[in-house]
Motif scaffolding. Structure first.
Motif, PDB file in Angstrom:
ATOM      1  N   ILE A 213      17.237   4.625  16.155  1.00 42.92           N
ATOM      2  CA  ILE A 213      16.529   4.057  15.010  1.00 42.92           C
ATOM      3  C   ILE A 213      16.323   5.149  13.977  1.00 42.92           C
ATOM      4  O   ILE A 213      15.967   6.293  14.306  1.00 42.92           O
ATOM      5  N   GLN A 214      16.587   4.797  12.747  1.00 40.77           N
ATOM      6  CA  GLN A 214      16.450   5.722  11.618  1.00 40.77           C
ATOM      7  C   GLN A 214      15.278   5.231  10.771  1.00 40.77           C
ATOM      8  O   GLN A 214      15.226   4.042  10.422  1.00 40.77           O
ATOM      9  N   ILE A 215      14.357   6.107  10.442  1.00 34.96           N
ATOM     10  CA  ILE A 215      13.084   5.702   9.830  1.00 34.96           C
ATOM     11  C   ILE A 215      12.917   6.363   8.473  1.00 34.96           C
ATOM     12  O   ILE A 215      13.105   7.577   8.329  1.00 34.96           O
ATOM     13  N   HIS A 216      12.562   5.552   7.493  1.00 31.92           N
ATOM     14  CA  HIS A 216      12.321   6.068   6.143  1.00 31.92           C
ATOM     15  C   HIS A 216      11.022   5.456   5.630  1.00 31.92           C
ATOM     16  O   HIS A 216      10.829   4.235   5.688  1.00 31.92           O
ATOM     17  N   ARG A 217      10.125   6.300   5.155  1.00 28.76           N
ATOM     18  CA  ARG A 217       8.862   5.827   4.602  1.00 28.76           C
ATOM     19  C   ARG A 217       8.821   6.097   3.114  1.00 28.76           C
ATOM     20  O   ARG A 217       9.194   7.178   2.656  1.00 28.76           O
ATOM     21  N   MET A 218       8.386   5.084   2.341  1.00 27.88           N
ATOM     22  CA  MET A 218       8.266   5.287   0.894  1.00 27.88           C
ATOM     23  C   MET A 218       6.989   4.624   0.397  1.00 27.88           C
ATOM     24  O   MET A 218       6.489   3.672   1.019  1.00 27.88           O
ATOM     25  N   ILE A 219       6.476   5.140  -0.695  1.00 32.01           N
ATOM     26  CA  ILE A 219       5.273   4.558  -1.288  1.00 32.01           C
ATOM     27  C   ILE A 219       5.627   3.205  -1.881  1.00 32.01           C
ATOM     28  O   ILE A 219       6.540   3.073  -2.687  1.00 32.01           O
ATOM     29  N   SER A 220       4.903   2.171  -1.463  1.00 30.62           N
ATOM     30  CA  SER A 220       5.111   0.828  -1.985  1.00 30.62           C
ATOM     31  C   SER A 220       4.229   0.571  -3.197  1.00 30.62           C
ATOM     32  O   SER A 220       4.642  -0.068  -4.162  1.00 30.62           O
ATOM     33  N   SER A 221       3.006   1.063  -3.143  1.00 30.12           N
ATOM     34  CA  SER A 221       2.088   0.913  -4.276  1.00 30.12           C
ATOM     35  C   SER A 221       0.973   1.935  -4.143  1.00 30.12           C
ATOM     36  O   SER A 221       0.615   2.346  -3.047  1.00 30.12           O
ATOM     37  N   SER A 224      -4.912   5.286  -8.869  1.00 31.06           N
ATOM     38  CA  SER A 224      -5.890   6.375  -8.834  1.00 31.06           C
ATOM     39  C   SER A 224      -7.140   5.991  -8.048  1.00 31.06           C
ATOM     40  O   SER A 224      -7.873   6.851  -7.583  1.00 31.06           O
ATOM     41  N   ASN A 225      -7.363   4.672  -7.879  1.00 31.02           N
ATOM     42  CA  ASN A 225      -8.577   4.215  -7.205  1.00 31.02           C
ATOM     43  C   ASN A 225      -8.351   3.836  -5.747  1.00 31.02           C
ATOM     44  O   ASN A 225      -9.296   3.553  -5.026  1.00 31.02           O
ATOM     45  N   GLU A 226      -7.075   3.794  -5.313  1.00 33.45           N
ATOM     46  CA  GLU A 226      -6.784   3.353  -3.964  1.00 33.45           C
ATOM     47  C   GLU A 226      -5.860   4.333  -3.258  1.00 33.45           C
ATOM     48  O   GLU A 226      -5.116   5.074  -3.890  1.00 33.45           O
ATOM     49  N   SER A 227      -5.921   4.325  -1.938  1.00 34.79           N
ATOM     50  CA  SER A 227      -5.002   5.146  -1.150  1.00 34.79           C
ATOM     51  C   SER A 227      -3.599   4.547  -1.225  1.00 34.79           C
ATOM     52  O   SER A 227      -3.439   3.331  -1.372  1.00 34.79           O
ATOM     53  N   PRO A 228      -2.564   5.361  -1.107  1.00 28.95           N
ATOM     54  CA  PRO A 228      -1.194   4.843  -1.169  1.00 28.95           C
ATOM     55  C   PRO A 228      -0.917   3.840  -0.060  1.00 28.95           C
ATOM     56  O   PRO A 228      -1.425   3.948   1.050  1.00 28.95           O
ATOM     57  N   GLN A 229      -0.098   2.841  -0.378  1.00 25.05           N
ATOM     58  CA  GLN A 229       0.399   1.886   0.595  1.00 25.05           C
ATOM     59  C   GLN A 229       1.882   2.155   0.801  1.00 25.05           C
ATOM     60  O   GLN A 229       2.609   2.404  -0.159  1.00 25.05           O
ATOM     61  N   ALA A 263       7.341  -3.705   6.219  1.00 23.86           N
ATOM     62  CA  ALA A 263       8.453  -3.071   6.914  1.00 23.86           C
ATOM     63  C   ALA A 263       9.715  -3.891   6.684  1.00 23.86           C
ATOM     64  O   ALA A 263       9.664  -5.120   6.552  1.00 23.86           O
ATOM     65  N   GLU A 264      10.843  -3.202   6.639  1.00 28.32           N
ATOM     66  CA  GLU A 264      12.133  -3.857   6.489  1.00 28.32           C
ATOM     67  C   GLU A 264      13.088  -3.270   7.516  1.00 28.32           C
ATOM     68  O   GLU A 264      13.069  -2.057   7.767  1.00 28.32           O
ATOM     69  N   ILE A 265      13.888  -4.125   8.132  1.00 28.70           N
ATOM     70  CA  ILE A 265      14.813  -3.672   9.166  1.00 28.70           C
ATOM     71  C   ILE A 265      16.252  -3.960   8.754  1.00 28.70           C
ATOM     72  O   ILE A 265      16.528  -4.949   8.075  1.00 28.70           O
ATOM     73  N   PHE A 266      17.159  -3.079   9.169  1.00 31.26           N
ATOM     74  CA  PHE A 266      18.584  -3.171   8.862  1.00 31.26           C
ATOM     75  C   PHE A 266      19.342  -2.961  10.170  1.00 31.26           C
ATOM     76  O   PHE A 266      19.082  -1.987  10.886  1.00 31.26           O
TER      77      PHE A 266
END
Length: 301
Positions: A213-221, A224-229, A263-266
């Protein structure tokens, strides 16, 4: 029959960024990624970024394209955009033809690009220009609240983090492994050790006895007032049940993580049955869809 538009082409510069951003506001409901990376693209010495213009002075931008040189003989075609007001007037065909002609003139032997199978316009362009379908992976999506958390199994051994070099050697031996290219989510890259090493800062590889399994994490949203999703991409190769075991272990780790948004799977179609009942669903439509890689041999004279 409507007369084809006359277009004028030139290399894009930083001065074109405001026009590019404005054009992209009406593409993909304003969620086009190009404004976020156009500066990076323009600074890449191994790419040619060009615009299509309506006027001889080349000021009225109606389309864009990009040629990324993966090697002296292979180019990646991307960044094809047409202003919303001028779509379905042949500009997309002209932009892609310009990219192919440019690549062929400058010595490329092969051209590639990928697209979502439900992007029928992009798939038709591939057919019109003589591309053939070289590779394909299914893709499914789930929001965090849709995920189903099941008990992990050690039937195929533990999930072990490995290096890019170890991943490259292992992938060459497993069932349903990559051939000439490897999927990186919504794109493909040449399946070489150099390419995997190049992506090692953005991707994590884990394996068990028969799958990877190959894993990649990226900021979705974020704001300044909220923690990254974050959104996670999971790309899987190998045995159906072994790949399922790796995926279950990964999503179980995210069960208490409040920063996970989706999450998205390929995965190869042979893994399709093993990806069911985990909360994932086909993207936007009730039928299977995925990422297709197209290739064209350029016949330079």
């Amino acid at each position: 029959m409507k007369k084809a538009l006359t277009l004028y082409y030139r290399e894009l510069t930083r001065e074109d960024i405001p026009a590019i951003n404005e054009m992209c506001k009406k593409i993909w409901d304003g969620e086009d990624y190009m404004p976020n990376i156009i500066d990076l693209w323009l600074n890449d010495p191994k790419s040619n970024n060009f615009g299509a213009f309506l006027d001889p002075e080349k000021t009225e931008l109606v389309g864009t394209g990009r040629i990324k040189w993966l090697s002296d003989s292979l180019v990646w075609i991307q960044g094809g955009r047409v202003a919303f007001e001028y779509q379905k007037q042949g500009i997309g065909f002209s932009v892609s033809k310009y990219a192919l002609d440019y690549a062929e003139t400058h010595g490329a032997k092969f051209a590639q690009y990928d697209t979502w199978t439900e992007n029928h316009g992009s798939c038709k362009l591939a057919e019109a220009h003589g591309f053939y379908r070289k590779d394909y992976l299914d893709t499914m999506f789930a929001k965090k609240e849709e995920l189903i958390f099941l008990p992990s199994s050690n039937k195929f051994g533990p999930s072990i983090p490995i290096s890019a070099t170890e991943a490259y050697e292992f992938l060459k031996t497993i069932e349903n492994g990559p051939k000439d290219e490897i999927n990186m989510g919504w794109s493909y890259v040449p399946f070489t050790l150099a390419q995997l090493n190049k992506n090692s800062s953005s991707y994590i590889w884990k394996r068990n006895t028969n799958s990877l399994i190959q894993i990649h994490r990226m900021i979705s949203s974020s704001s300044s007032n909220e923690s990254p999703q974050y959104e996670y991409w999971y790309i899987m190769y190998g045995d159906p049940e072994g790949a399922r075991s790796l995926l279950i272990a990964e999503i179980n780790e995210k069960q208490e993580d409040q920063s996970v948004k989706s999450a998205e799977i390929f995965f190869p179609p042979k893994l399709r049955s093993s990806m069911q009942n985990l909360g994932f669903h086909w993207v936007d439509f009730p039928h299977p869809s995925g990422i297709v890689l197209f290739e064209k041999k350029l016949d330079a004279k």
